[in-house]
Motif scaffolding. Structure first.
Motif, PDB file in Angstrom:
ATOM      1  N   LYS A   4       0.894  -1.171   0.135  1.00  0.00           N
ATOM      2  CA  LYS A   4      -0.076   0.015   0.289  1.00  0.00           C
ATOM      3  C   LYS A   4       0.877   1.388   0.130  1.00  0.00           C
ATOM      4  O   LYS A   4       2.078   1.105   0.376  1.00  0.00           O
ATOM      5  CB  LYS A   4      -0.937  -0.048   1.350  1.00  0.00           C
ATOM      6  N   ASP A  51       1.251   4.782   1.783  1.00  0.00           N
ATOM      7  CA  ASP A  51       0.798   5.610   2.868  1.00  0.00           C
ATOM      8  C   ASP A  51       2.002   6.851   3.191  1.00  0.00           C
ATOM      9  O   ASP A  51       3.018   6.775   2.376  1.00  0.00           O
ATOM     10  CB  ASP A  51       0.550   4.867   4.167  1.00  0.00           C
ATOM     11  N   ASP A  55      -7.492   7.533  -2.131  1.00  0.00           N
ATOM     12  CA  ASP A  55      -7.944   6.762  -1.002  1.00  0.00           C
ATOM     13  C   ASP A  55      -9.508   6.534  -0.873  1.00  0.00           C
ATOM     14  O   ASP A  55      -9.885   7.238  -0.163  1.00  0.00           O
ATOM     15  CB  ASP A  55      -7.265   7.260   0.112  1.00  0.00           C
ATOM     16  N   ASP A  99     -11.588   4.360   0.198  1.00  0.00           N
ATOM     17  CA  ASP A  99     -12.235   3.876   1.254  1.00  0.00           C
ATOM     18  C   ASP A  99     -11.708   4.521   2.537  1.00  0.00           C
ATOM     19  O   ASP A  99     -12.041   4.261   3.800  1.00  0.00           O
ATOM     20  CB  ASP A  99     -11.930   2.439   1.628  1.00  0.00           C
ATOM     21  N   LYS A 100     -10.825   5.695   2.568  1.00  0.00           N
ATOM     22  CA  LYS A 100     -10.518   6.718   3.418  1.00  0.00           C
ATOM     23  C   LYS A 100      -9.902   5.659   4.882  1.00  0.00           C
ATOM     24  O   LYS A 100     -10.105   6.118   5.991  1.00  0.00           O
ATOM     25  CB  LYS A 100     -11.536   7.288   4.143  1.00  0.00           C
ATOM     26  N   ASP A 101      -8.845   4.727   4.375  1.00  0.00           N
ATOM     27  CA  ASP A 101      -8.308   3.878   5.433  1.00  0.00           C
ATOM     28  C   ASP A 101      -6.653   4.542   5.486  1.00  0.00           C
ATOM     29  O   ASP A 101      -5.896   3.994   6.343  1.00  0.00           O
ATOM     30  CB  ASP A 101      -8.219   2.624   5.233  1.00  0.00           C
ATOM     31  N   GLU A 130      -4.556   4.815   3.259  1.00  0.00           N
ATOM     32  CA  GLU A 130      -3.492   3.960   2.255  1.00  0.00           C
ATOM     33  C   GLU A 130      -4.060   3.991   1.273  1.00  0.00           C
ATOM     34  O   GLU A 130      -5.133   4.300   0.909  1.00  0.00           O
ATOM     35  CB  GLU A 130      -3.283   2.677   2.943  1.00  0.00           C
ATOM     36  N   SER A 136      -4.164   1.441  -2.053  1.00  0.00           N
ATOM     37  CA  SER A 136      -4.332   0.178  -2.279  1.00  0.00           C
ATOM     38  C   SER A 136      -4.006   0.306  -3.768  1.00  0.00           C
ATOM     39  O   SER A 136      -4.198   1.317  -4.412  1.00  0.00           O
ATOM     40  CB  SER A 136      -5.520  -0.880  -1.990  1.00  0.00           C
TER      41      SER A 136
END
Ligand SMILES: [Ca+2]
Ligand SMILES: [Ca+2]
Length: 171
Positions: free
Chosen positions: A25, A27, A63, A65-67, A69, A71
């Protein structure tokens, strides 16, 4: 749908130039490590940190799904959407300036392959990639570089010179 050819190119950039720590990922940690690597290549330069922070800020738009990171799937979706966000231009310019170590507005094979060697690529392969990208010319100007860059991300033609701008000499 992004073709397999373009997907290969996109994932190559993801793995070689963004996911620096190999976590799968992208980040903030990757950008911290990128800054450290860049400082080794060209010496610490004021402004590098701010540029990389701005690139990361822009990239966070991918990003979905706003996690925190980005992907591989989010990365592919970003390019599939035809996005031409500002961070992409910032990144293009950042790489060009990193490669243009003599600061004359053009890059040659030695400048190009030295930077990619610092990213773990084969210097020999990067030199071969430069020859294909420049179509045998000794150097590539900033104007040419920007066109080649766009071509890398968009073209379906396996022989297009832009395919070699990230130091990989064959697909
Ligand atoms: Ca990572
Ligand atoms: Ca995510």
């Amino acid at each position: 749908m992004v073709s397999d050819f373009r997907k290969n190119k996109l994932l190559y950039v993801f793995k070689s130039f963004f996911d620096i720590n190999g976590s799968g990922k992208i980040d903030k940690t990757d950008f911290d490590q990128l800054l450290a690597r860049v400082s080794k290549v060209s010496g610490w330069k004021a402004g590098d940190e701010e540029i990389l922070n701005n690139i990361w800020k822009g990239l966070q738009g991918a990003d979905l799904d706003k996690d925190g990171e980005v992907s591989e799937d989010e990365w592919i979706s970003l390019w599939e959407s035809g996005s031409t966000a500002d961070w992409q231009n910032l990144y293009c310019k950042f790489i060009f300036q990193l490669e243009d170590s003599s600061n004359d507005g053009a890059i040659d094979s030695e400048e190009f392959s030295s930077v990619y060697a610092a990213f773990g690529l084969s210097k020999t392969e990067a030199s071969a990639a430069f020859q294909k990208m420049s179509k045998g010319k000794a150097s590539v100007t900033w104007a040419e570089f920007q066109e080649l860059w766009k071509e890398y991300f968009s073209t379906e033609d396996v022989n297009a010179p832009g395919n070699f701008i990230f130091g990989k000499s064959s697909w």
